[in-house]
Structures are given as C-alpha cells and as structure tokens.
Motif scaffolding. Structure first.
Motif, PDB file in Angstrom:
ATOM      1  N   SER A  69       0.833  -1.208   0.000  1.00 31.86           N
ATOM      2  CA  SER A  69       0.000   0.000   0.000  1.00 31.86           C
ATOM      3  C   SER A  69       0.866   1.256   0.000  1.00 31.86           C
ATOM      4  O   SER A  69       0.519   2.262  -0.641  1.00 31.86           O
ATOM      5  N   ARG A  97      -8.892   3.131   0.898  1.00 34.00           N
ATOM      6  CA  ARG A  97      -7.904   2.575   1.821  1.00 34.00           C
ATOM      7  C   ARG A  97      -8.517   1.459   2.674  1.00 34.00           C
ATOM      8  O   ARG A  97      -7.861   0.447   2.957  1.00 34.00           O
ATOM      9  N   ASP A 100      -8.824  -1.640   0.520  1.00 33.00           N
ATOM     10  CA  ASP A 100      -7.466  -2.133   0.273  1.00 33.00           C
ATOM     11  C   ASP A 100      -6.999  -2.988   1.436  1.00 33.00           C
ATOM     12  O   ASP A 100      -6.523  -4.123   1.253  1.00 33.00           O
ATOM     13  N   ARG A 101      -7.147  -2.485   2.647  1.00 28.99           N
ATOM     14  CA  ARG A 101      -6.723  -3.243   3.819  1.00 28.99           C
ATOM     15  C   ARG A 101      -7.594  -4.489   3.996  1.00 28.99           C
ATOM     16  O   ARG A 101      -7.118  -5.538   4.420  1.00 28.99           O
ATOM     17  N   ASP A 104      -6.327  -7.234   1.691  1.00 28.77           N
ATOM     18  CA  ASP A 104      -5.042  -7.771   2.153  1.00 28.77           C
ATOM     19  C   ASP A 104      -5.212  -8.641   3.398  1.00 28.77           C
ATOM     20  O   ASP A 104      -4.658  -9.743   3.470  1.00 28.77           O
TER      21      ASP A 104
END
Length: 226
Positions: A69, A97, A100-101, A104
């Motif tokens: 990231s 964001r 995105d996290r 992951d």
C-alpha cells in the motif's frame, strides 16, 4: 531506469503492485527474487532487512519503499499517471484505503494460510488454523457480496488501490475457497477484475510459474491460457 521492483511473479502481494504499475504505464525494471537463495535475497535484504517482497527501489530519489500500500501511495505521489488509485476527495480516499486493507487482511491472509499449510512437512499441518481460515473467507465473501451490490469497483465507480489488492487475493482465494453460488455481486466483480488489462497482463506473466502453486490441480483451465 529509475525504478526497480524486487518481486516474485507468483506472489499475490507482488501482483498488487504490478497491477498499479501497469494501470499507469509506469516504467520499471523487474528483478525476480528467490528468498530461499541467499545470493538472490541479498539485494532485497540490503534494501529492506525484514526480507519481504515486493520492495520498490527508486534510484532517482535514493529511496527503497516496502509494503504494497505504501508503494502504491509512493507511485501516485512521485510517478503519477491518468488513473488516480488513491482518490483526492477525503471520504473516497478513506473508502479506498479501507477496502485495500480488507482485501489484504481478510482475504489475502486467510488464503495464504490455506495455501502455505499444504507446503508444511508431513505431520506439521495446522488443521484448526486452516478451518479458521476457511471460515474467515466465508465472512469476507459475504461482506464483499454486500459491498459490491450496485458498484462497479470495490470502493465505488472508479478503479482504485482497493481493486489492485482485490485482484490477486481473490484470484488465489477463489481457487482454494470458491465463492458461494448466490454471491453473484462478488462473482461479477471478479469477472470485471479479470477483464482489466492490467490484471490480465499480470496473470499472463505469472502463468509460467503456476506449476509452483500448491493447489495447481484446482486451478480453472481458463486461467492457463488467453
């Protein structure tokens, strides 16, 4: 060439950064790393002693950048292109964001638990941990199916860092833990990801290494050719 990316072409987190680079046609030199080979790993360890890939090195700025990231954030700051993977507007940026996290941590991490358990020596498998990982993916898929209803991309109408994270984590996760038949929003989103040129290129470049994937026998035939 200023940018060098240390990577392995089968690693999902490396795919995430490759997709970001290809989205904006950023020029870079790829260096394939075998962390099990001390001579190959030395270049990465010199840049980032934690020994994790990918690592981006920017010779023009004399800086090495780890963590996917952060690499994508760095690329947008110093090597921007037409696709803003981190939106300018605050709420949209926070949404990108967040997901995105999510990809992951809640898709990529349990997927890797399932995959790497198959590589353990006989008698060293973690059946409880693998079962927990499958349950985590059930929860993540259900949340994603709700999130993606009425959306083209994970964080809204535009392709963002969240989708860079989504493509590789879902690609491998769907092999070891397929979507439920009723999760049509998630399945449709996955097909949109597979149709994205940056994702197609990343997977095409990874194809020669698919034989190393521990669940190779479960990989759908359509992933093995264009």
């Amino acid at each position: 060439m200023a940018l060098t990316l240390y990577l392995h072409p089968l690693a999902s987190f490396c795919h995430k950064v490759l997709i970001a680079l290809y989205e904006n046609a950023v020029q870079f030199r790829p260096v394939i790393v075998d962390l099990g080979d001390p001579s190959s790993a030395a270049a990465v360890l010199a840049r980032w002693p934690a020994g994790k890939i990918p690592v981006l090195h920017d010779a023009a700025r004399g800086r090495s950048v780890p963590e996917t990231s952060i690499i994508i954030d760095y690329l947008q700051a110093y090597y921007p292109g037409p696709v803003a993977l981190l939106p300018a507007e605050t709420e949209a940026r926070l949404e990108a964001r967040l997901w995105d996290r999510f990809f992951d941590l809640h898709v990529g991490v349990p997927m890797q638990k399932i995959v790497t358990d198959r590589l353990r020596p006989e008698g060293g498998n973690d059946a409880i941990g693998v079962a927990d990982a499958h349950r985590s993916l059930d929860i993540a898929y259900a949340m994603l199916d709700d999130q993606l209803a009425g959306r083209d991309w994970a964080a809204g109408a535009d392709f963002t860092i969240a989708d860079c994270a989504a493509a590789p984590s879902l690609f491998f996760a769907a092999i070891v833990h397929p979507f439920a038949p009723e999760q049509r929003h998630l399945a449709g989103y996955f097909e949109r990801l597979l149709g994205r040129p940056s994702v197609r290129r990343t997977l095409r470049e990874a194809r020669p290494y698919f034989s190393l994937f521990p669940y190779r026998e479960a990989m759908p035939e359509r992933f093995l050719h264009d």
